[in-house]
Scaffold this active site. Structure first.
Site, PDB file in Angstrom:
ATOM      1  N   HIS A   9     -12.041 -33.482  24.060  1.00 15.42           N
ATOM      2  CA  HIS A   9     -10.566 -33.476  24.055  1.00 15.42           C
ATOM      3  C   HIS A   9     -10.042 -32.472  25.086  1.00 15.42           C
ATOM      4  O   HIS A   9     -10.735 -31.497  25.458  1.00 15.42           O
ATOM      5  CB  HIS A   9     -10.032 -33.112  22.661  1.00 15.42           C
ATOM      6  CG  HIS A   9     -10.364 -31.720  22.196  1.00 15.42           C
ATOM      7  ND1 HIS A   9      -9.677 -30.599  22.641  1.00 15.42           N
ATOM      8  CD2 HIS A   9     -11.312 -31.257  21.361  1.00 15.42           C
ATOM      9  CE1 HIS A   9     -10.186 -29.534  22.081  1.00 15.42           C
ATOM     10  NE2 HIS A   9     -11.186 -29.899  21.314  1.00 15.42           N
ATOM     11  N   ARG A  60      -6.369 -33.318  18.025  1.00 22.96           N
ATOM     12  CA  ARG A  60      -6.596 -33.049  19.444  1.00 22.96           C
ATOM     13  C   ARG A  60      -7.564 -34.082  20.062  1.00 22.96           C
ATOM     14  O   ARG A  60      -7.435 -34.459  21.235  1.00 22.96           O
ATOM     15  CB  ARG A  60      -7.090 -31.627  19.678  1.00 22.96           C
ATOM     16  CG  ARG A  60      -8.339 -31.210  18.927  1.00 22.96           C
ATOM     17  CD  ARG A  60      -8.487 -29.707  18.973  1.00 22.96           C
ATOM     18  NE  ARG A  60      -9.732 -29.162  18.439  1.00 22.96           N
ATOM     19  CZ  ARG A  60      -9.926 -28.812  17.174  1.00 22.96           C
ATOM     20  NH1 ARG A  60      -8.951 -28.973  16.272  1.00 22.96           N
ATOM     21  NH2 ARG A  60     -11.087 -28.301  16.763  1.00 22.96           N
ATOM     22  N   GLU A  87     -15.132 -31.022  15.011  1.00 17.62           N
ATOM     23  CA  GLU A  87     -15.688 -29.827  15.675  1.00 17.62           C
ATOM     24  C   GLU A  87     -16.572 -29.056  14.686  1.00 17.62           C
ATOM     25  O   GLU A  87     -16.462 -29.225  13.466  1.00 17.62           O
ATOM     26  CB  GLU A  87     -14.521 -28.954  16.162  1.00 17.62           C
ATOM     27  CG  GLU A  87     -14.938 -27.652  16.846  1.00 17.62           C
ATOM     28  CD  GLU A  87     -15.926 -27.857  17.983  1.00 17.62           C
ATOM     29  OE1 GLU A  87     -15.510 -27.841  19.148  1.00 17.62           O
ATOM     30  OE2 GLU A  87     -17.130 -28.047  17.679  1.00 17.62           O
ATOM     31  N   HIS A 182     -15.413 -33.234  20.294  1.00 16.92           N
ATOM     32  CA  HIS A 182     -15.171 -31.795  20.495  1.00 16.92           C
ATOM     33  C   HIS A 182     -16.346 -31.141  21.232  1.00 16.92           C
ATOM     34  O   HIS A 182     -17.427 -31.733  21.320  1.00 16.92           O
ATOM     35  CB  HIS A 182     -14.975 -31.141  19.125  1.00 16.92           C
ATOM     36  CG  HIS A 182     -13.871 -31.773  18.329  1.00 16.92           C
ATOM     37  ND1 HIS A 182     -12.592 -31.258  18.244  1.00 16.92           N
ATOM     38  CD2 HIS A 182     -13.854 -32.926  17.604  1.00 16.92           C
ATOM     39  CE1 HIS A 182     -11.845 -32.040  17.499  1.00 16.92           C
ATOM     40  NE2 HIS A 182     -12.569 -33.071  17.104  1.00 16.92           N
TER      41      HIS A 182
END
Ligand SMILES: Cc1ccc(S(=O)(=O)Nc2cc3c(c(O)c2O)C(=O)c2ccccc2C3=O)cc1
Length: 249
Positions: A9, A60, A87, A182
Site C-alpha cells: 500500500h 490503506r 500487516e 502490507h
C-alpha cells in the site's frame, strides 16, 4: 507459467507521522493515494489484466487496491479481503513514535527487535482498547487467531495458510492475481515464495506503491521478478524504504 503481481500500500497517515501502525486502521495519505494511482497507470500502460484480487481488512491496502483497479477499469473483478493478509501486529508498540519507543524500551531493545525474526514485541493486554477482539472487523474470527502481538514468524504462518488454501489454487487454475497488502505481510509471502531463510528475509524491504511482478513456474516457484516502473522511480522508492528510521510495515 503464471504471473503474480504484489503491491505494498501507498504511504499512510501513520507512516507519514512515523508511528508503529500494525493492525491500526490508518488511512492513506495524499501521497499514498498518488502512489496507488501511479501504480494503476503503470499496470494499465503495460497492459496487465487481473481476474481476481486479494487484500487485507485494513483500509490503506483496500484503498490502494481500489485506486489501482479503478485506473485499470477493473473495479468489476472479485476482490477477496482477509485478516490473514493484515500487516504484522506490533502489540503494545502500535501508535508509538520512534522517540517514545526508545524512551520506553531503550535503544538496545529496539536494535534487537529490528533485526529479529521471532522476537515478540510487548503484547497488548486483553482489556486494551487496541485489542482486535473489540473491533467489529474481526467479530467472526475465533479468539485463537486474534493476535495481541506478533513477530514476523507468526505473520508468515497466517499468510502462508491463506496462500496455500485460497490464492495458489486460483493461480494454478489460471487466474491472473494481484495482491495488495502490507510491508510485513508481503515480506512473509516473499519469504516462502523465494525460499528465504529467517536471516535473509530481515534485509528484504518492499517499496511502497510499486508493483512487484513475479513469473512463477507450474509449481509456483519464482522464475523471475521485477518492479514495474522507470529505473529512476524504482530506485527512489527503494531508497525511501531503506532509510534506517522507516519501519518496514
Ligand atoms: C515508529 C518508529 C520506531 C522506531 C524506528 S527506528 O528508527 O528505531 N527503526 C526501526 C525500529 C524498529 C523496526 C524497524 O524496522 C526500524 O527501521 C522494526 O522492524 C521493529 C520490529 C518489531 C519491533 C520493533 C521494531 C523497531 O523498533 C522508526 C520508527
Amino acid at each position: 507459467m503464471y504471473k503474480l503481481v504484489l503491491i505494498r500500500h501507498g504511504e499512510s497517515e501513520w507512516n507519514k507521522a512515523n508511528l508503529f501502525t500494525g493492525w491500526m486502521d490508518a488511512d492513506l495519505s495524499d501521497k499514498g493515494i498518488q502512489e496507488a494511482l501511479h501504480a494503476g497507470r503503470l499496470l494499465r500502460e503495460e497492459q496487465f489484466v487481473f481476474d481476481v484480487a486479494y487484500t487485507s481488512y485494513l483500509k490503506r491496502a483496500i484503498k490502494t487496491l481500489d485506486y489501482v483497479l479503478e485506473e485499470m477499469d477493473l473495479l468489476w473483478i472479485p476482490v477477496y479481503k482477509t485478516w490473514r493478509l493484515n500487516e504484522r501486529h506490533y502489540g503494545a508498540l502500535q501508535g508509538l513514535s520512534k522517540t517514545t519507543t526508545a524512551e520506553k524500551y531503550g535503544e538496545e531493545q529496539v536494535k534487537l527487535w529490528r533485526r529479529s525474526y521471532d522476537v515478540l514485541p510487548p503484547a497488548l493486554t486483553k482489556d486494551d482498547d487496541r485489542n482486535p477482539r473489540y473491533d467489529v472487523k474481526y467479530r467472526d474470527i475465533d479468539d485463537a487467531f486474534i493476535p495481541l502481538t506478533e513477530s514476523l514468524k507468526e505473520t508468515v504462518v497466517r499468510v502462508r495458510d491463506y496462500w496455500d488454501k485460497e490464492i495458489s489454487p486460483q493461480i494454478k487454475a489460471g487466474k491472473k492475481v494481484i495482491i495488495a497488502a502490507h510491508g510485513n505481510s508481503l515480506r512473509a509471502l516473499i519469504k516462502f515464495l523465494d525460499n528465504l531463510s529467517s536471516e535473509e528475509i530481515i534485509d528484504v524491504n518492499v517499496p511502497t506503491g510499486t508493483p512487484l511482478v513475479y513469473t512463477l513456474d507450474d509449481q509456483l516457484h519464482p522464475i523471475a521478478k521485477y518492479y514495474l516502473g522507470s529505473e529512476q522511480h524504482i530506485e527512489s522508492k527503494i531508497q525511501e524504504v531503506a532509510k534506517p528510521d522507516k519501519i518496514m510495515e
